[in-house]
Design an enzyme around this catalytic site. Structure first.
Site, mmCIF file in Angstrom:
data_model
loop_
_atom_site.group_PDB
_atom_site.id
_atom_site.type_symbol
_atom_site.label_atom_id
_atom_site.label_comp_id
_atom_site.label_asym_id
_atom_site.label_seq_id
_atom_site.Cartn_x
_atom_site.Cartn_y
_atom_site.Cartn_z
ATOM 1 N N SER A 139 66.720 62.518 32.169
ATOM 2 C CA SER A 139 66.586 61.074 32.331
ATOM 3 C C SER A 139 67.347 60.279 31.284
ATOM 4 O O SER A 139 67.256 59.057 31.256
ATOM 5 C CB SER A 139 65.108 60.682 32.304
ATOM 6 N N THR A 171 63.221 56.495 29.712
ATOM 7 C CA THR A 171 64.064 55.819 28.733
ATOM 8 C C THR A 171 63.673 56.371 27.380
ATOM 9 O O THR A 171 62.528 56.738 27.186
ATOM 10 C CB THR A 171 63.770 54.300 28.725
ATOM 11 N N THR A 191 69.362 55.394 28.690
ATOM 12 C CA THR A 191 68.763 56.039 29.853
ATOM 13 C C THR A 191 69.811 56.347 30.913
ATOM 14 O O THR A 191 70.879 55.731 30.942
ATOM 15 C CB THR A 191 67.684 55.126 30.472
ATOM 16 N N ARG A 232 72.088 50.197 40.813
ATOM 17 C CA ARG A 232 70.835 49.700 40.231
ATOM 18 C C ARG A 232 70.885 49.780 38.714
ATOM 19 O O ARG A 232 71.329 50.761 38.132
ATOM 20 C CB ARG A 232 69.659 50.519 40.753
ATOM 21 N N VAL A 233 70.438 48.727 38.059
ATOM 22 C CA VAL A 233 70.341 48.684 36.605
ATOM 23 C C VAL A 233 68.923 48.255 36.240
ATOM 24 O O VAL A 233 68.396 47.285 36.796
ATOM 25 C CB VAL A 233 71.359 47.701 35.989
ATOM 26 N N GLY A 234 68.299 48.972 35.327
ATOM 27 C CA GLY A 234 66.957 48.631 34.886
ATOM 28 C C GLY A 234 66.957 47.766 33.642
ATOM 29 O O GLY A 234 67.911 47.044 33.351
ATOM 30 N N ASP A 235 65.906 47.878 32.872
ATOM 31 C CA ASP A 235 65.733 46.999 31.708
ATOM 32 C C ASP A 235 66.461 47.493 30.461
ATOM 33 O O ASP A 235 66.744 46.704 29.556
ATOM 34 C CB ASP A 235 64.250 46.860 31.384
ATOM 35 N N THR A 270 59.351 51.057 28.168
ATOM 36 C CA THR A 270 59.590 52.219 29.009
ATOM 37 C C THR A 270 58.825 52.028 30.300
ATOM 38 O O THR A 270 57.897 51.221 30.377
ATOM 39 C CB THR A 270 59.154 53.519 28.295
ATOM 40 N N GLY A 271 59.224 52.757 31.331
ATOM 41 C CA GLY A 271 58.548 52.623 32.615
ATOM 42 C C GLY A 271 59.438 51.969 33.642
ATOM 43 O O GLY A 271 60.668 52.083 33.592
ATOM 44 N N GLY A 281 61.625 49.480 35.043
ATOM 45 C CA GLY A 281 62.399 48.437 34.386
ATOM 46 C C GLY A 281 62.374 47.098 35.077
ATOM 47 O O GLY A 281 62.460 46.044 34.425
#
Length: 337
Positions: A81, A196, A214, A224-227, A247-248, A250
């Protein structure tokens, strides 16, 4: 007589000022004696902390320490990850996100970057070599190569095998706290699908820095892009107050500008612990079911070394490294029991 009146007037004004409400920044809690410390999310944060601590003790800056620590899981092929070895998106492409920030507000990030194994180091180059904060996709890759980073194939044989197994059903099924299971166990079919590492550092002078890196959710939609690479969401640092990371899932963190929120709550006078708790509650309040199937965790570090952590669900762990102990792993309290 006139002189006496002026003295009395000055005394009255002084008393009124003492009774008047304090400005918002005056709510910052008094700092304790400063204590060098490194924090990071999840069990693989222990190795990252060790590297960061050694760099700090060798005379490196807090920014050096944050980058050095984050590079450890990026290079771990067993970590599916973060970095090289991360699980790909649903198209079989590994894309990496990272951000880095110091307490003076300098920051850099990359998102959706392919073929470069250490996005955290590219993020630092973005901060130091460009007038920008965030580079994405092909532009991030081009910049990295211009800066001397060698492109390579990030899709390992193990990750590709897991992806091909997932394609048999193509079911997207995020699982709460997959991060806290032994991440060295490959689980084809989508169970090892989001994580992350967020890492925070403070030195003896109260200077702060942080890093977040991450490969994002496994089997995510391409693009897709997270936080993690979003300053203020996955990471925020302020030398006057402290630092926070998340974490988690995003998307939920982005919707609340989570890490920025934690630091601002600390600025208003909350402890790192209370700030993390309030940030989690704000996410929970947005969900009619109380976010019962959702996991987000926050980790915070005060400029004096005080720590806070809180999550929606039980199971979020974080690693702590300081002069007393270098391999402490702590279970964070949670909203749901």
């Amino acid at each position: 007589m006139t002189e006496r009146r002026e003295v009395l007037r000055a005394l009255i004004l002084a008393g009124s000022a003492a009774l008047s409400p304090r400005p918002a920044d005056a709510g910052v809690r008094p700092t304790r004696p400063r204590r060098p410390r490194v924090l990071s999310t999840w069990d693989f944060g222990i190795a990252a902390n060790h590297a960061a601590w050694e760099r700090l003790n060798a005379g490196g800056t807090v920014l050096d320490a944050a980058e050095t620590g984050a590079r450890i899981p990026e290079a771990d092929l067993a970590n599916h990850s973060v970095g090289k070895g991360g699980y790909p998106d649903r198209d079989g492409i590994v894309t990496l996100d990272a951000s880095i920030m110091d307490g003076d507000g300098r920051c850099g990030a990359v998102a959706g970057m392919e073929d470069i194994a250490h996005p955290i180091s590219v993020a630092r180059r973005v901060m130091e070599k460009t007038p920008h904060v965030l580079l994405v996709g092909a532009g991030a890759r081009q910049f990295a190569i211009e800066q001397g980073f060698a492109p390579e194939n990030l899709l390992t044989a193990e990750a590709e095998a897991a992806w091909r197994e997932w394609r048999k059903t193509s079911r997207y099924e995020p699982v709460i706290n997959r991060e806290n299971v032994d991440y060295r166990q490959s689980l084809p079919g989508g169970k090892d699908n989001h994580d992350t590492i967020g890492l925070l550092v403070v030195d003896a002078q109260g200077r702060l820095a942080g890093a977040c890196t991450t490969s994002g959710m496994a089997w995510k939609r391409h693009g897709r892009v997270g936080d993690s690479p979003v300053i203020g969401a996955g990471l925020y640092v302020d030398n006057a107050v402290g630092a926070a990371t998340s974490t988690g899932v995003g998307e939920e963190v982005i919707r609340t500008a989570g890490s920025f929120l934690v630091v601002e709550l600390m600025r208003q006078g909350r402890s790192p612990q209370r700030a993390c708790e309030e940030a989690v509650r704000r996410i929970v309040r947005r969900h009619p079911d109380g976010a019962k199937t959702l996991q987000v965790g926050f980790l915070a570090l005060g400029r004096d070394g005080e720590v806070g952590a809180y999550a929606i669900q039980p199971g979020f762990t974080y690693a702590v490294c300081d002069e007393e102990k270098q391999d402490r792993l702590v279970s964070a309290p949670s909203f749901h029991r």
